[in-house]
Design a protein around this motif. Sequence first.
Motif, PDB file in Angstrom:
ATOM      1  N   LYS A  95       0.828  -1.190   0.000  1.00  6.36           N
ATOM      2  CA  LYS A  95       0.000   0.000   0.000  1.00  6.36           C
ATOM      3  C   LYS A  95       0.868   1.246   0.000  1.00  6.36           C
ATOM      4  O   LYS A  95       1.762   1.387   0.843  1.00  6.36           O
ATOM      5  N   GLN A  96       0.612   2.123  -0.937  1.00  4.56           N
ATOM      6  CA  GLN A  96       1.308   3.412  -0.993  1.00  4.56           C
ATOM      7  C   GLN A  96       0.286   4.526  -0.769  1.00  4.56           C
ATOM      8  O   GLN A  96      -0.598   4.736  -1.601  1.00  4.56           O
ATOM      9  N   ILE A  97       0.407   5.192   0.362  1.00  4.24           N
ATOM     10  CA  ILE A  97      -0.498   6.287   0.697  1.00  4.24           C
ATOM     11  C   ILE A  97       0.175   7.600   0.317  1.00  4.24           C
ATOM     12  O   ILE A  97       1.299   7.874   0.743  1.00  4.24           O
ATOM     13  N   VAL A  98      -0.499   8.403  -0.493  1.00  9.76           N
ATOM     14  CA  VAL A  98       0.046   9.694  -0.925  1.00  9.76           C
ATOM     15  C   VAL A  98      -0.908  10.797  -0.473  1.00  9.76           C
ATOM     16  O   VAL A  98      -2.073  10.815  -0.868  1.00  9.76           O
ATOM     17  N   LEU A  99      -0.406  11.707   0.346  1.00 13.84           N
ATOM     18  CA  LEU A  99      -1.208  12.813   0.863  1.00 13.84           C
ATOM     19  C   LEU A  99      -0.882  14.095   0.094  1.00 13.84           C
ATOM     20  O   LEU A  99       0.236  14.252  -0.402  1.00 13.84           O
ATOM     21  N   ASP A 100      -1.835  14.999   0.027  1.00 12.49           N
ATOM     22  CA  ASP A 100      -1.625  16.250  -0.710  1.00 12.49           C
ATOM     23  C   ASP A 100      -1.168  17.379   0.215  1.00 12.49           C
ATOM     24  O   ASP A 100      -1.696  17.531   1.325  1.00 12.49           O
ATOM     25  N   PRO A 101      -0.194  18.179  -0.244  1.00 17.32           N
ATOM     26  CA  PRO A 101       0.217  19.361   0.517  1.00 17.32           C
ATOM     27  C   PRO A 101      -0.676  20.542   0.173  1.00 17.32           C
ATOM     28  O   PRO A 101      -1.454  20.484  -0.786  1.00 17.32           O
ATOM     29  N   GLU A 102      -0.569  21.617   0.954  1.00 16.63           N
ATOM     30  CA  GLU A 102      -1.309  22.847   0.672  1.00 16.63           C
ATOM     31  C   GLU A 102      -0.376  24.037   0.884  1.00 16.63           C
ATOM     32  O   GLU A 102       0.555  23.968   1.689  1.00 16.63           O
ATOM     33  N   ILE A 103      -0.630  25.105   0.169  1.00 20.43           N
ATOM     34  CA  ILE A 103       0.170  26.317   0.377  1.00 20.43           C
ATOM     35  C   ILE A 103      -0.462  27.166   1.481  1.00 20.43           C
ATOM     36  O   ILE A 103      -1.691  27.309   1.544  1.00 20.43           O
ATOM     37  N   VAL A 104       0.386  27.657   2.377  1.00 16.78           N
ATOM     38  CA  VAL A 104      -0.057  28.532   3.457  1.00 16.78           C
ATOM     39  C   VAL A 104       0.520  29.910   3.154  1.00 16.78           C
ATOM     40  O   VAL A 104       1.733  30.130   3.262  1.00 16.78           O
ATOM     41  N   VAL A 105      -0.344  30.825   2.751  1.00 15.44           N
ATOM     42  CA  VAL A 105       0.108  32.145   2.336  1.00 15.44           C
ATOM     43  C   VAL A 105       0.229  33.069   3.558  1.00 15.44           C
ATOM     44  O   VAL A 105      -0.744  33.285   4.281  1.00 15.44           O
ATOM     45  N   ARG A 106       1.451  33.592   3.760  1.00 19.74           N
ATOM     46  CA  ARG A 106       1.677  34.522   4.862  1.00 19.74           C
ATOM     47  C   ARG A 106       2.281  35.807   4.293  1.00 19.74           C
ATOM     48  O   ARG A 106       1.746  36.361   3.336  1.00 19.74           O
ATOM     49  N   GLU A 107       3.388  36.275   4.860  1.00 15.76           N
ATOM     50  CA  GLU A 107       3.860  37.609   4.529  1.00 15.76           C
ATOM     51  C   GLU A 107       5.047  37.655   3.552  1.00 15.76           C
ATOM     52  O   GLU A 107       5.335  38.711   2.999  1.00 15.76           O
ATOM     53  N   THR A 108       5.736  36.530   3.310  1.00 16.07           N
ATOM     54  CA  THR A 108       6.945  36.598   2.493  1.00 16.07           C
ATOM     55  C   THR A 108       6.659  36.455   1.000  1.00 16.07           C
ATOM     56  O   THR A 108       7.567  36.643   0.190  1.00 16.07           O
TER      57      THR A 108
END
Length: 326
Positions: free
Chosen positions: A312-325
């Motif tokens: 079993k290969q579990i692949v999770l998705d990342p997300e972008i967290v927009v801050r100040e840079t």
Amino acid sequence: MVTIKDIAKRAKVAISTVSYVINNSKNVTPETKARILSAIDELNYYPSMAARSLKTRRTLTVGIIVPDISNAFFTEIIRGIEDLFNKHDYSVILCNTDEDQDKEKRYLNTLYEKDIDGLIFIGTGKNEEIFKNRKEVPIVLVDRKVSGDFDSVTVNNVLGGFLATDHLLKRNRSSVMFLAGDLKINTYFDRLQGYKLGLKTHGLEFDESLVHLCKVSHEAGYQYMEKLLTKPFDIRSIFVENDLIALGVMKALLIKGIRIPEDVAIVGYDNIPTSYLVVPSLTTIDQPKYLIGKKAGELLLSKINGNKEAKKQIVLDPEIVVRETA
């Protein structure tokens, strides 16, 4: 020393009934079980792990190998793993390799000698032979891959690299510098592929001169950026595929009076706790760290308990967290 016989005497039951409760091997009435557990607590009894392992063929221990315990990304993964196994009365042996292939190999041998029930491996990917020779030990790979047919929990790093690059280019920054760790490690290599995909999506050619490699630490990021700034620097955005490196880069830029994000926009990767504490706070790609650890623990426990299903290969998705840079 308190024995199982003492527990049976205190609870007024047969020794075999105490054994059933300790090993959870047969159903016992709730009233009898409560009486036995009360006796265990009163007498401060701890079952012999050696004796239990002879009966169950398990040691109730699992090993975790990580490349850098000081990196908060791995710390949160470990917490997810430990919380899961703690619920099932397992002990966890943690080994930190510092990305050292020889140290990693020694730890692997040591864990195998201790007859661990399973292993969660976040390693260099350079000790593959030792895996092939120990197929009887259930193994789950986390974050990084090695060749061979292993269960794994990873994040879609191509998507993460794309999200970072796409975000920077949408800010009308026509050139994006890519600052990475060891591209021989598949996680970093995959983020490079996402970077290339982001460029292509915006109609830009890949420029190898914009790719820079750096060791993974605050200090390395600071020193590398400080060196780059000794020459004319016209880059207006940087995708740094590790938050530790990114924080060092930010320090070097700010010391030189370069404004972030007005002069140079930055996106990091991992969303470690420090990333939102710095000023300006770091825009970064968030990986679900605790969930990665929990999923890896669940997968390994399933294997330990005899689940013989296909790998079993579990692949999770990342997300972008927009801050100040950026």
